[in-house]
Design a protein around this motif. Structure first.
Motif, PDB file in Angstrom:
ATOM      1  N   ILE A  89       0.873  -1.171   0.000  1.00  0.00           N
ATOM      2  CA  ILE A  89       0.000   0.000   0.000  1.00  0.00           C
ATOM      3  C   ILE A  89       0.907   1.217   0.000  1.00  0.00           C
ATOM      4  CG2 ILE A  89      -1.771   1.268   1.281  1.00  0.00           C
ATOM      5  CD1 ILE A  89      -2.610  -1.488   2.465  1.00  0.00           C
ATOM      6  N   ASP A  90       0.753   2.068  -1.013  1.00  0.00           N
ATOM      7  CA  ASP A  90       1.626   3.242  -1.103  1.00  0.00           C
ATOM      8  C   ASP A  90       1.147   4.365  -0.185  1.00  0.00           C
ATOM      9  OD1 ASP A  90      -0.437   4.594  -2.453  1.00  0.00           O
ATOM     10  OD2 ASP A  90       0.565   4.555  -4.396  1.00  0.00           O
ATOM     11  N   ALA A  91       1.870   5.466  -0.171  1.00  0.00           N
ATOM     12  CA  ALA A  91       1.564   6.599   0.712  1.00  0.00           C
ATOM     13  C   ALA A  91       0.196   7.222   0.431  1.00  0.00           C
ATOM     14  CB  ALA A  91       2.654   7.659   0.594  1.00  0.00           C
ATOM     15  N   MET A  92      -0.316   7.044  -0.791  1.00  0.00           N
ATOM     16  CA  MET A  92      -1.624   7.582  -1.168  1.00  0.00           C
ATOM     17  C   MET A  92      -2.768   6.636  -0.830  1.00  0.00           C
ATOM     18  SD  MET A  92      -0.865  10.514  -2.450  1.00  0.00           S
ATOM     19  CE  MET A  92      -2.364  10.964  -3.282  1.00  0.00           C
ATOM     20  N   GLY A  93      -2.440   5.467  -0.270  1.00  0.00           N
ATOM     21  CA  GLY A  93      -3.476   4.504   0.073  1.00  0.00           C
ATOM     22  C   GLY A  93      -3.914   3.646  -1.099  1.00  0.00           C
ATOM     23  N   GLN A  94      -3.051   3.487  -2.085  1.00  0.00           N
ATOM     24  CA  GLN A  94      -3.348   2.646  -3.237  1.00  0.00           C
ATOM     25  C   GLN A  94      -2.662   1.301  -3.059  1.00  0.00           C
ATOM     26  OE1 GLN A  94      -3.335   5.396  -7.000  1.00  0.00           O
ATOM     27  NE2 GLN A  94      -1.577   5.853  -5.727  1.00  0.00           N
ATOM     28  N   ILE A  95      -3.332   0.243  -3.500  1.00  0.00           N
ATOM     29  CA  ILE A  95      -2.718  -1.075  -3.476  1.00  0.00           C
ATOM     30  C   ILE A  95      -1.922  -1.234  -4.777  1.00  0.00           C
ATOM     31  CG2 ILE A  95      -4.863  -2.142  -4.334  1.00  0.00           C
ATOM     32  CD1 ILE A  95      -2.327  -3.875  -2.058  1.00  0.00           C
ATOM     33  N   VAL A  96      -0.694  -1.705  -4.651  1.00  0.00           N
ATOM     34  CA  VAL A  96       0.198  -1.843  -5.801  1.00  0.00           C
ATOM     35  C   VAL A  96       0.475  -3.331  -6.030  1.00  0.00           C
ATOM     36  CG1 VAL A  96       2.428  -1.194  -6.782  1.00  0.00           C
ATOM     37  CG2 VAL A  96       1.250   0.375  -5.229  1.00  0.00           C
ATOM     38  N   CYS A  97       0.180  -3.815  -7.233  1.00  0.00           N
ATOM     39  CA  CYS A  97       0.400  -5.217  -7.574  1.00  0.00           C
ATOM     40  C   CYS A  97       1.900  -5.515  -7.611  1.00  0.00           C
ATOM     41  CB  CYS A  97      -0.227  -5.525  -8.931  1.00  0.00           C
ATOM     42  SG  CYS A  97       0.076  -7.219  -9.484  1.00  0.00           S
ATOM     43  N   PRO A  98       2.318  -6.666  -7.075  1.00  0.00           N
ATOM     44  CA  PRO A  98       3.739  -6.993  -7.048  1.00  0.00           C
ATOM     45  C   PRO A  98       4.325  -7.363  -8.414  1.00  0.00           C
ATOM     46  CG  PRO A  98       2.490  -8.850  -6.247  1.00  0.00           C
ATOM     47  CD  PRO A  98       1.509  -7.713  -6.435  1.00  0.00           C
ATOM     48  N   LEU A  99       3.504  -7.753  -9.383  1.00  0.00           N
ATOM     49  CA  LEU A  99       4.047  -8.195 -10.675  1.00  0.00           C
ATOM     50  C   LEU A  99       4.448  -7.047 -11.590  1.00  0.00           C
ATOM     51  CD1 LEU A  99       1.850 -11.270 -11.727  1.00  0.00           C
ATOM     52  CD2 LEU A  99       4.121 -11.233 -10.689  1.00  0.00           C
ATOM     53  N   HIS A 100       3.507  -6.162 -11.891  1.00  0.00           N
ATOM     54  CA  HIS A 100       3.767  -5.092 -12.858  1.00  0.00           C
ATOM     55  C   HIS A 100       3.594  -3.694 -12.289  1.00  0.00           C
ATOM     56  CE1 HIS A 100       2.646  -8.670 -15.327  1.00  0.00           C
ATOM     57  NE2 HIS A 100       3.807  -8.357 -15.837  1.00  0.00           N
ATOM     58  N   ARG A 101       3.387  -3.617 -10.973  1.00  0.00           N
ATOM     59  CA  ARG A 101       3.249  -2.341 -10.255  1.00  0.00           C
ATOM     60  C   ARG A 101       2.014  -1.539 -10.661  1.00  0.00           C
ATOM     61  NH1 ARG A 101       6.216  -4.913  -7.307  1.00  0.00           N
ATOM     62  NH2 ARG A 101       8.417  -4.528  -7.091  1.00  0.00           N
ATOM     63  N   TYR A 102       0.983  -2.231 -11.161  1.00  0.00           N
ATOM     64  CA  TYR A 102      -0.277  -1.546 -11.434  1.00  0.00           C
ATOM     65  C   TYR A 102      -0.853  -1.111 -10.096  1.00  0.00           C
ATOM     66  CZ  TYR A 102      -0.376  -3.399 -16.244  1.00  0.00           C
ATOM     67  OH  TYR A 102      -0.111  -3.701 -17.549  1.00  0.00           O
ATOM     68  N   LYS A 103      -1.438   0.085 -10.079  1.00  0.00           N
ATOM     69  CA  LYS A 103      -1.986   0.646  -8.843  1.00  0.00           C
ATOM     70  C   LYS A 103      -3.504   0.709  -8.912  1.00  0.00           C
ATOM     71  CE  LYS A 103       2.004   3.538  -7.857  1.00  0.00           C
ATOM     72  NZ  LYS A 103       2.447   4.897  -7.502  1.00  0.00           N
ATOM     73  N   PHE A 104      -4.132   0.475  -7.742  1.00  0.00           N
ATOM     74  CA  PHE A 104      -5.586   0.499  -7.641  1.00  0.00           C
ATOM     75  C   PHE A 104      -6.005   1.278  -6.404  1.00  0.00           C
ATOM     76  CE2 PHE A 104      -4.336  -3.299  -9.872  1.00  0.00           C
ATOM     77  CZ  PHE A 104      -5.221  -3.360 -10.935  1.00  0.00           C
ATOM     78  N   ASP A 105      -7.050   2.080  -6.552  1.00  0.00           N
ATOM     79  CA  ASP A 105      -7.627   2.809  -5.431  1.00  0.00           C
ATOM     80  C   ASP A 105      -8.396   1.808  -4.565  1.00  0.00           C
ATOM     81  OD1 ASP A 105      -9.547   4.238  -3.813  1.00  0.00           O
ATOM     82  OD2 ASP A 105      -9.268   5.970  -5.112  1.00  0.00           O
ATOM     83  N   MET A 106      -8.034   1.672  -3.306  1.00  0.00           N
ATOM     84  CA  MET A 106      -8.702   0.691  -2.438  1.00  0.00           C
ATOM     85  C   MET A 106     -10.145   1.075  -2.141  1.00  0.00           C
ATOM     86  SD  MET A 106      -5.870  -0.823   0.207  1.00  0.00           S
ATOM     87  CE  MET A 106      -5.513   0.695   1.057  1.00  0.00           C
ATOM     88  N   ARG A 107     -10.497   2.341  -2.272  1.00  0.00           N
ATOM     89  CA  ARG A 107     -11.873   2.767  -2.012  1.00  0.00           C
ATOM     90  C   ARG A 107     -12.824   2.395  -3.147  1.00  0.00           C
ATOM     91  NH1 ARG A 107      -8.618   6.332   0.355  1.00  0.00           N
ATOM     92  NH2 ARG A 107      -9.131   7.017   2.466  1.00  0.00           N
ATOM     93  N   THR A 108     -12.338   2.484  -4.380  1.00  0.00           N
ATOM     94  CA  THR A 108     -13.208   2.294  -5.544  1.00  0.00           C
ATOM     95  C   THR A 108     -12.862   1.074  -6.393  1.00  0.00           C
ATOM     96  OG1 THR A 108     -11.810   3.625  -6.999  1.00  0.00           O
ATOM     97  CG2 THR A 108     -13.502   4.795  -5.715  1.00  0.00           C
ATOM     98  N   GLY A 109     -11.634   0.585  -6.289  1.00  0.00           N
ATOM     99  CA  GLY A 109     -11.166  -0.500  -7.140  1.00  0.00           C
ATOM    100  C   GLY A 109     -10.640  -0.006  -8.477  1.00  0.00           C
ATOM    101  N   ARG A 110     -10.746   1.300  -8.723  1.00  0.00           N
ATOM    102  CA  ARG A 110     -10.319   1.870 -10.004  1.00  0.00           C
ATOM    103  C   ARG A 110      -8.801   1.790 -10.161  1.00  0.00           C
ATOM    104  NH1 ARG A 110      -8.814   6.679 -12.324  1.00  0.00           N
ATOM    105  NH2 ARG A 110      -8.667   7.787 -10.358  1.00  0.00           N
ATOM    106  N   ASN A 111      -8.378   1.424 -11.354  1.00  0.00           N
ATOM    107  CA  ASN A 111      -6.960   1.366 -11.701  1.00  0.00           C
ATOM    108  C   ASN A 111      -6.452   2.802 -11.877  1.00  0.00           C
ATOM    109  OD1 ASN A 111      -5.241   0.668 -14.723  1.00  0.00           O
ATOM    110  ND2 ASN A 111      -4.436   0.232 -12.714  1.00  0.00           N
ATOM    111  N   THR A 112      -5.497   3.214 -11.028  1.00  0.00           N
ATOM    112  CA  THR A 112      -5.041   4.609 -11.047  1.00  0.00           C
ATOM    113  C   THR A 112      -3.745   4.810 -11.824  1.00  0.00           C
ATOM    114  OG1 THR A 112      -3.877   4.294  -8.955  1.00  0.00           O
ATOM    115  CG2 THR A 112      -6.153   5.118  -8.842  1.00  0.00           C
ATOM    116  N   SER A 113      -3.118   3.727 -12.302  1.00  0.00           N
ATOM    117  CA  SER A 113      -1.888   3.875 -13.073  1.00  0.00           C
ATOM    118  C   SER A 113      -2.156   3.857 -14.575  1.00  0.00           C
ATOM    119  CB  SER A 113      -0.855   2.805 -12.673  1.00  0.00           C
ATOM    120  OG  SER A 113      -1.432   1.515 -12.650  1.00  0.00           O
ATOM    121  N   GLY A 114      -3.434   3.809 -14.979  1.00  0.00           N
ATOM    122  CA  GLY A 114      -3.816   4.046 -16.361  1.00  0.00           C
ATOM    123  C   GLY A 114      -4.015   2.847 -17.267  1.00  0.00           C
ATOM    124  N   GLU A 115      -3.983   1.626 -16.747  1.00  0.00           N
ATOM    125  CA  GLU A 115      -4.115   0.460 -17.617  1.00  0.00           C
ATOM    126  C   GLU A 115      -5.560   0.059 -17.896  1.00  0.00           C
ATOM    127  OE1 GLU A 115      -0.256   0.773 -15.809  1.00  0.00           O
ATOM    128  OE2 GLU A 115      -2.167   0.459 -14.804  1.00  0.00           O
TER     129      GLU A 115
END
Length: 110
Positions: free
Chosen positions: A57-83
């Motif tokens: 979980i990064d400083a912004m409260g996003q969960i970061v996948c260990p494989l490709h570092r895709y980020k997701f907002d834990m509140r909404t599930g939305r992908n925040t790194s643009g994929e």
């Protein structure tokens, strides 16, 4: 349907990355803690199936996948790194009588 997963968040087995793995009725998912908030989300990344409990979980409260570092907002599930992916998530409530996760009931056909 609400399912009790712990009496208190301290009973959840959070790793140093502030993510716990929980099983309810045969379903495995993750619970992340950011500050005093709790979030329930899918055990596997929707992109390539990376185990989200092995991410962070990064400083912004996003969960970061260990494989490709895709980020997701834990509140909404939305992908925040643009994929364009969406991480399944469930509501969590920390009540006086415990910690509960709301999960849909399985239908009769599965």
């Amino acid at each position: 349907m609400w399912h009790k997963i712990a009496e208190h968040p301290n009973e959840l087995d959070f790793a140093t990355n502030r993510i716990a793995v929980v099983k309810v009725k045969g379903k495995t998912f993750c619970v992340g803690r950011h500050g005093e908030e709790l979030f329930a989300f899918a055990y596997k990344c929707p992109h390539a199936g990376g185990i989200m409990a092995d991410g962070y979980i990064d400083a912004m409260g996003q969960i970061v996948c260990p494989l490709h570092r895709y980020k997701f907002d834990m509140r909404t599930g939305r992908n925040t790194s643009g994929e364009g992916y969406f991480l399944k998530r469930w509501k969590v409530e920390w009540r006086e009588d415990g910690v509960f996760v709301e999960m849909e009931q399985a239908s009769w056909w599965g």
